[in-house]
Enzyme design. Structure first.
Site, short mmCIF file in Angstrom:
data_model
loop_
_atom_site.label_atom_id
_atom_site.label_comp_id
_atom_site.label_asym_id
_atom_site.label_seq_id
_atom_site.Cartn_x
_atom_site.Cartn_y
_atom_site.Cartn_z
N ARG A 68 -9.32 42.81 -0.53
CA ARG A 68 -7.95 42.35 -0.27
C ARG A 68 -6.96 43.28 -0.96
O ARG A 68 -5.89 43.57 -0.45
CB ARG A 68 -7.74 40.89 -0.73
CG ARG A 68 -6.29 40.44 -0.60
CD ARG A 68 -6.13 38.94 -0.48
NE ARG A 68 -6.80 38.23 -1.55
CZ ARG A 68 -6.35 38.09 -2.80
NH1 ARG A 68 -5.20 38.64 -3.16
NH2 ARG A 68 -7.03 37.40 -3.70
N TYR A 122 12.37 41.97 19.37
CA TYR A 122 11.13 41.42 19.93
C TYR A 122 11.12 39.89 19.76
O TYR A 122 11.50 39.37 18.70
CB TYR A 122 9.93 42.07 19.21
CG TYR A 122 8.64 41.32 19.39
CD1 TYR A 122 8.05 41.21 20.64
CD2 TYR A 122 8.02 40.71 18.32
CE1 TYR A 122 6.86 40.51 20.81
CE2 TYR A 122 6.83 40.02 18.48
CZ TYR A 122 6.26 39.91 19.73
OH TYR A 122 5.10 39.21 19.89
N ASP A 155 11.73 48.55 13.56
CA ASP A 155 10.52 48.37 14.35
C ASP A 155 10.42 49.57 15.29
O ASP A 155 11.20 49.70 16.23
CB ASP A 155 10.63 47.04 15.12
CG ASP A 155 9.35 46.68 15.85
OD1 ASP A 155 8.62 47.61 16.23
OD2 ASP A 155 9.12 45.48 16.06
N LYS A 180 -0.16 48.11 19.66
CA LYS A 180 0.32 48.74 20.88
C LYS A 180 -0.15 50.21 20.94
O LYS A 180 -1.32 50.45 21.05
CB LYS A 180 1.85 48.62 20.95
CG LYS A 180 2.36 47.18 20.67
CD LYS A 180 1.87 46.21 21.71
CE LYS A 180 2.50 44.84 21.69
NZ LYS A 180 2.24 43.98 20.56
C1 PLP Z 1 8.24 45.55 19.37
C2 PLP Z 1 7.21 44.62 18.81
N1 PLP Z 1 7.24 44.31 17.52
C3 PLP Z 1 6.34 43.47 16.96
C4 PLP Z 1 5.35 42.88 17.72
C5 PLP Z 1 4.38 41.94 17.08
O1 PLP Z 1 3.14 42.54 16.89
P1 PLP Z 1 1.74 41.79 17.00
O2 PLP Z 1 1.63 41.19 18.36
O3 PLP Z 1 0.77 42.88 16.72
O4 PLP Z 1 1.72 40.72 15.96
C6 PLP Z 1 5.27 43.19 19.08
C7 PLP Z 1 4.23 42.56 19.92
O5 PLP Z 1 4.35 42.42 21.11
C8 PLP Z 1 6.23 44.08 19.64
O6 PLP Z 1 6.21 44.40 20.95
#
Ligand code: PLP
Length: 384
Positions: free
Chosen positions: A46, A99, A172, A197
């Protein structure tokens, strides 16, 4: 080393791992200590794990930072970042077309705990001035290009404004990846990825990543990560390490396929509008040219028949492309943002963001562009 080489040769020396040419999966929770207080690099997974560390160091290099972090999922990573730096009565300003999961986290968790959450359309950077003049802002959270309409914000300008007021700037960078932009070099403090992604790239893992280049921020994030336990497991880290090796070649193809698809879809009679930053009529085309090294792998469209029924008909008639809630893998996907990623938003918020019933978002894969286009065109033709 250049980026393409870093993707393959960073942060791993096979001499330290029995000459295993590829990073091994350290699928273990503990490491043996030979005496009390012995200082060894890894004690308990961890706290740190060699496979995770290889991934964290690799992503840190790619994002031009010094410290990387790998989380159990993207959203776990965003939660660790917010939890590290936000306290009740602090203010966070986030871009309005954030998001959907980040929106839910901010509105349903952080706002309930007393964090002042402000969503703002920052496509005109001067919108931030007014907020900064009225509020003591603790953190600015950007996402560019945004999902699903690929809107951009000016990272350098916004980061400079926020930092002049003492705010931390997080971003992000999931849609762009370090192949297309490096926000730490544009003034941001924290760059975040849903590595689920493009970094992973094969739709077989849920994982998040963050990079900073400041020792103090790194220590704070690391403390929260190990205390909250939202760490990525070794197998998941290994999958992303494998995926990252081909990031550049995948992104190159994602970008060329997406651009070609966007151009062809503009001429389809069932399509009202195509959203892709490379198109000269995209509202942020000039900024995209200046801020990014390419335009990304996501293309969205409005159908002329702006209804869920029409969107559903297109989705049901796709043969190669599947409907799924993610993006960034080698396979092309379609997403109906209205009922999927943005379903947690009220109809009025969706309307303000342009999340229409007849909006379809394509994560354009690396298949042959003729097959991708034909599949979509055939499905669109059923609307006639
Ligand atoms: C732009 C963006 N940020 C964050 C996330 C969240 O990531 P996760 O689904 O890996 O938890 C996503 C997921 O679709 C995303 O498209």
């Amino acid at each position: 080393m250049q980026f393409n080489t870093e993707l393959i040769h960073t942060a791993y020396d096979h001499n330290d791992h029995n000459r295993a040419l590829m990073p091994p999966i350290y699928q273990n929770s503990m490491f043996a200590m030979h005496e009390i207080n012995e200082q060894i690099p890894f004690k308990y997974s961890r706290l740190a794990n060699p496979t995770r560390k290889t991934l964290e160091d690799t992503i840190a290099t790619l994002e031009k930072g010094t410290h990387g972090f790998a989380f159990a999922s993207g959203i776990a990573g965003i939660d660790v970042i917010f939890r590290t730096f936000l306290r009740p009565n602090d203010t966070i300003v986030a871009v309005s077309d954030i998001y959907g999961g980040s929106y839910d986290l901010l509105t349903e968790v952080y706002a309930q705990w007393g964090v002042n959450v402000i969503f703002a359309d920052l496509t005109d950077p001067s919108a931030l001035d007014k907020i900064l003049a009225e509020q003591q802002v603790k953190m600015l959270w950007l996402e560019t290009p945004s999902n699903p309409l690929l809107r951009l914000v000016d990272i350098k300008t916004l980061a400079a404004k926020a930092k002049a007021h003492g705010a931390l700037v997080g971003i992000d960078n999931t849609f762009a990846t370090p192949y297309l932009q490096n926000p730490l070099e544009m003034g941001c403090d924290i760059v975040f990825h849903s590595a689920t992604k493009y970094l992973g790239g094969h739709s077989d893992v849920l994982i998040g990543a963050a990079v900073v280049k400041d020792e103090k921020l790194a220590t704070a994030l690391n403390n929260m990560l190990v205390m909250s336990g939202a760490i990525a497991g070794p197998m998941d880290c290994w999958l992303v390490l494998r995926g990252i090796k081909t990031l550049a070649v995948r992104m190159e193809r994602h970008c060329t396929n997406a651009h070609e698809l966007a151009k062809r879809l503009q001429n389809h009679p069932a399509v009202a509008k195509v959203f892709y930053p490379a198109l000269p009529d995209h509202e942020h085309h000039e900024l995209a040219k200046q801020q990014m090294r390419g335009f990304g792998g996501v293309v969205s469209i409005y159908l002329k028949n702006n209804t869920i029924a029409a969107a559903n008909q297109v989705i049901k008639n796709l043969k190669i492309i599947s409907m799924a809630s993610s993006l960034g893998g080698v396979e092309s996907l379609v997403n109906h943002s209205y009922t999927q990623s943005h379903s947690g938003m009220s109809p009025s918020v969706k309307a303000s963001l342009g999340i229409e019933e007849g909006l379809l978002r394509f994560s354009v894969g690396i298949e042959d562009i003729d097959d991708i286009y034909q599949d979509i065109a055939n499905a669109l033709d059923t609307l006639k």
